[in-house]
Motif scaffolding. Structure first.
Motif, PDB file in Angstrom:
ATOM      1  N   ASN A  70      38.545 -63.157  92.209  1.00 58.94           N
ATOM      2  CA  ASN A  70      38.044 -64.445  91.270  1.00 58.94           C
ATOM      3  C   ASN A  70      39.648 -64.782  90.756  1.00 58.94           C
ATOM      4  O   ASN A  70      40.534 -64.192  90.955  1.00 58.94           O
ATOM      5  N   PRO A  71      39.603 -66.247  90.337  1.00 62.27           N
ATOM      6  CA  PRO A  71      40.956 -66.443  89.731  1.00 62.27           C
ATOM      7  C   PRO A  71      41.688 -65.908  88.469  1.00 62.27           C
ATOM      8  O   PRO A  71      40.774 -64.842  87.974  1.00 62.27           O
ATOM      9  N   CYS A 110      37.161 -68.719  92.429  1.00 59.85           N
ATOM     10  CA  CYS A 110      35.529 -68.479  91.944  1.00 59.85           C
ATOM     11  C   CYS A 110      34.535 -69.055  92.942  1.00 59.85           C
ATOM     12  O   CYS A 110      33.492 -69.019  92.774  1.00 59.85           O
ATOM     13  N   GLU A 128      31.132 -62.942  88.835  1.00 56.79           N
ATOM     14  CA  GLU A 128      31.400 -64.413  88.552  1.00 56.79           C
ATOM     15  C   GLU A 128      30.243 -64.990  88.714  1.00 56.79           C
ATOM     16  O   GLU A 128      29.476 -65.297  89.807  1.00 56.79           O
ATOM     17  N   ASN A 130      29.116 -68.035  88.666  1.00 56.32           N
ATOM     18  CA  ASN A 130      28.714 -69.359  89.532  1.00 56.32           C
ATOM     19  C   ASN A 130      28.517 -68.902  90.939  1.00 56.32           C
ATOM     20  O   ASN A 130      27.665 -69.354  91.596  1.00 56.32           O
ATOM     21  N   GLY A 286      37.465 -79.316  88.330  1.00 63.04           N
ATOM     22  CA  GLY A 286      37.648 -78.314  89.332  1.00 63.04           C
ATOM     23  C   GLY A 286      37.031 -76.826  88.657  1.00 63.04           C
ATOM     24  O   GLY A 286      37.769 -75.774  88.896  1.00 63.04           O
ATOM     25  N   CYS A 287      35.910 -77.078  87.989  1.00 66.81           N
ATOM     26  CA  CYS A 287      35.397 -75.882  87.582  1.00 66.81           C
ATOM     27  C   CYS A 287      33.751 -75.781  88.099  1.00 66.81           C
ATOM     28  O   CYS A 287      33.121 -76.661  87.309  1.00 66.81           O
ATOM     29  N   PRO A 288      33.352 -75.194  88.939  1.00 67.12           N
ATOM     30  CA  PRO A 288      34.109 -74.159  89.764  1.00 67.12           C
ATOM     31  C   PRO A 288      34.916 -74.842  90.596  1.00 67.12           C
ATOM     32  O   PRO A 288      35.121 -76.153  90.700  1.00 67.12           O
ATOM     33  N   HIS A 289      36.120 -74.025  91.238  1.00 67.39           N
ATOM     34  CA  HIS A 289      37.080 -74.288  92.236  1.00 67.39           C
ATOM     35  C   HIS A 289      36.768 -75.588  92.945  1.00 67.39           C
ATOM     36  O   HIS A 289      35.599 -75.591  93.808  1.00 67.39           O
ATOM     37  N   SER A 315      41.634 -77.866  89.479  1.00 67.02           N
ATOM     38  CA  SER A 315      41.888 -76.315  89.733  1.00 67.02           C
ATOM     39  C   SER A 315      41.068 -75.931  90.983  1.00 67.02           C
ATOM     40  O   SER A 315      39.994 -76.779  91.401  1.00 67.02           O
ATOM     41  N   CYS A 342      42.503 -71.329  86.743  1.00 63.78           N
ATOM     42  CA  CYS A 342      41.929 -72.230  85.931  1.00 63.78           C
ATOM     43  C   CYS A 342      42.291 -72.424  84.680  1.00 63.78           C
ATOM     44  O   CYS A 342      42.667 -71.317  84.162  1.00 63.78           O
ATOM     45  N   VAL A 344      40.405 -72.178  82.220  1.00 65.43           N
ATOM     46  CA  VAL A 344      39.618 -71.120  81.192  1.00 65.43           C
ATOM     47  C   VAL A 344      40.314 -69.770  81.165  1.00 65.43           C
ATOM     48  O   VAL A 344      40.373 -69.225  80.374  1.00 65.43           O
ATOM     49  N   LYS A 362      30.519 -75.894  82.394  1.00 67.63           N
ATOM     50  CA  LYS A 362      30.806 -74.607  82.147  1.00 67.63           C
ATOM     51  C   LYS A 362      32.232 -74.318  81.456  1.00 67.63           C
ATOM     52  O   LYS A 362      32.504 -73.798  80.527  1.00 67.63           O
TER      53      LYS A 362
HETATM   54 FE1  F3S Z   1      35.914 -71.082  88.105  1.00 72.11          FE
HETATM   55 FE2  F3S Z   1      37.341 -70.984  86.033  1.00 72.11          FE
HETATM   56 FE3  F3S Z   1      35.212 -72.329  86.245  1.00 72.11          FE
HETATM   57  S1  F3S Z   1      36.904 -69.311  87.249  1.00 72.11           S
HETATM   58  S2  F3S Z   1      33.869 -71.349  87.603  1.00 72.11           S
HETATM   59  S3  F3S Z   1      37.063 -72.426  87.523  1.00 72.11           S
HETATM   60  S4  F3S Z   1      35.922 -71.114  84.609  1.00 72.11           S
END
Ligand code: F3S
Length: 387
Positions: A70-71, A110, A128, A130, A286-289, A315, A342, A344, A362
């Protein structure tokens, strides 16, 4: 293995997996074909996590299945640009070095499902949320939402307890979810986004296996499921027209308890993670990537715009970054595309971010819990009006 034929590290790892299986009432263990290790950011796991991984690697433990990661807390190339202190970066690199020594692929994303999608019915052990939701709901693979340390032991032993979503019986729908027409209308008009609906569904349903009687455009499924994972402990959503297993339950849907998602649900859920912040420090996407396609689309909008109004952080995985070719000159210097991390899981306090606009429910959920003020908007609106 339990008798030490494959070494002491493998013996211990399997012993732990067996103990967990016994505690969960598993009738047996199953072989897994891949593992995805989450909880690798030094910011989250600290010295204790680093020591566990280092001790395992130095004791000779090796992963016996395809293992992705994972990231992390840093972009392994641009951590200085991110403002991250060397001390944190070195600790993070130490964690990665030992995971690599154990045989992990340094994917640092991720979205392992984009790089190594498992087949339908395949037993895997992924952390993870997602990634778990995507593997179960879209690909029909089988995994529970595995905790960080457990995945390490499963990856070493190549086995996982046969419980929860690994079992056919536990993958049946427990609830029918309908989305009301006024919510659909707001989705069509760009007032709501799919991550907002996912976040609402997660909060409202909480657990079990919801059957969503509402088709989601394929490119929206990733953000939708990530949001479900943030607001609930759900590991599988059966989505009409998307999930390979959804079809076989259409005949029993009328036997299920039914709930509706209405505009009040969405407003209440999103009020917790989204407010109007005119003077946001940055936009985060970019969440998820981001996938290569999403990244390409966003970068073309940015290249067309020329100068951006706000600092923009993207990200993605290094894998995706390598598949998109854009020269630096084309892009505003306000945009930074981070791989391996990312905002987060990175130590955000060094990045000067206090108010962030994002398309990810998220990210908004986790950033809010760290005291960052967040606004969630549909990506289209962000690209057209906010950047
Ligand atoms: Fe990935 Fe970071 Fe979101 S690990 S799912 S980009 S919180």
């Amino acid at each position: 293995m339990l008798e030490g034929e494959r070494g002491e590290a493998a013996r211990k790892a399997l012993e732990i997996v067996v103990k967990v299986g016994e505690a969960l009432g598993a009738e047996k263990l199953v072989k897994i074909s891949s593992a995805h290790v989450s909880g690798v950011s030094y910011v989250n796991i600290g010295e204790a996590g680093l020591e566990l991984i280092r001790d395992l690697a130095l004791s000779g433990a090796r992963f016996t299945v395809l293992t992705t990661v994972n990231p992390t807390a840093i972009d392994t190339e641009k951590w200085r640009e991110m403002g991250i202190p060397q001390e944190i970066a070195l600790k993070q690199l130490d964690i990665l070095k030992h995971l690599e020594l154990m045989g992990a692929q340094m994917t640092l994303t991720c979205t392992p499902y984009l790089l190594h999608p498992p087949a339908e019915g395949e037993q895997i052990a992924w952390g993870e949320s997602n990634a778990v939701l995507y593997a179960n709901s879209v690909l029909g693979a089988r995994t529970n939402r595995e905790g960080g340390p457990l995945v390490l032991f499963e990856a070493i032993s190549g086995r996982a307890p046969y419980v929860g979503l690994r079992r056919e019986e536990e993958r049946k729908p427990t609830l029918l979810v309908e989305v009301d027409e006024d919510v659909r209308e707001r989705l069509r008009n760009g007032v709501y986004s799919y991550p907002m609906i996912g976040y609402t569904l997660g909060l409202k349903v909480g657990r079990g296996v919801p059957f969503l009687n509402f088709k989601i455009p394929f490119e929206e499924v990733k953000g939708f499921l990530a949001a479900v994972g943030a607001s609930s402990s759900i590991g599988l959503v059966l989505i009409k027209g998307v999930s390979p297993e959804a079809e076989k339950y259409t005949e029993v849907l009328n036997e299920l308890e039914e709930i509706h998602i209405d505009t009040e649900d969405v407003e209440t859920a999103c009020s917790k993670i989204s407010a109007d912040y005119e003077e946001a420090d940055a936009v985060f996407l970019g969440c998820p990537h981001l996938s290569p396609r999403e990244l390409e689309e966003i970068l073309s909008v940015i290249a067309e715009k020329g100068e951006l109004k706000r600092r923009t952080i993207l990200s993605t995985s290094r894998w995706a970054l390598e598949r998109v070719h854009r020269s630096k000159e084309e892009l505003s210097d306000k945009v930074i595309a981070l791989a391996d991390t990312c905002i987060v899981v990175a130590p955000i306090e060094y990045m000067g971010l206090k108010k962030v606009i994002t398309d990810s429910a998220k990210a908004a959920y986790y950033l809010s819990s760290k005291g960052v003020k967040t606004t969630v908007l549909p990506r289209k609106k962000i690209l057209e009006e906010i950047l």
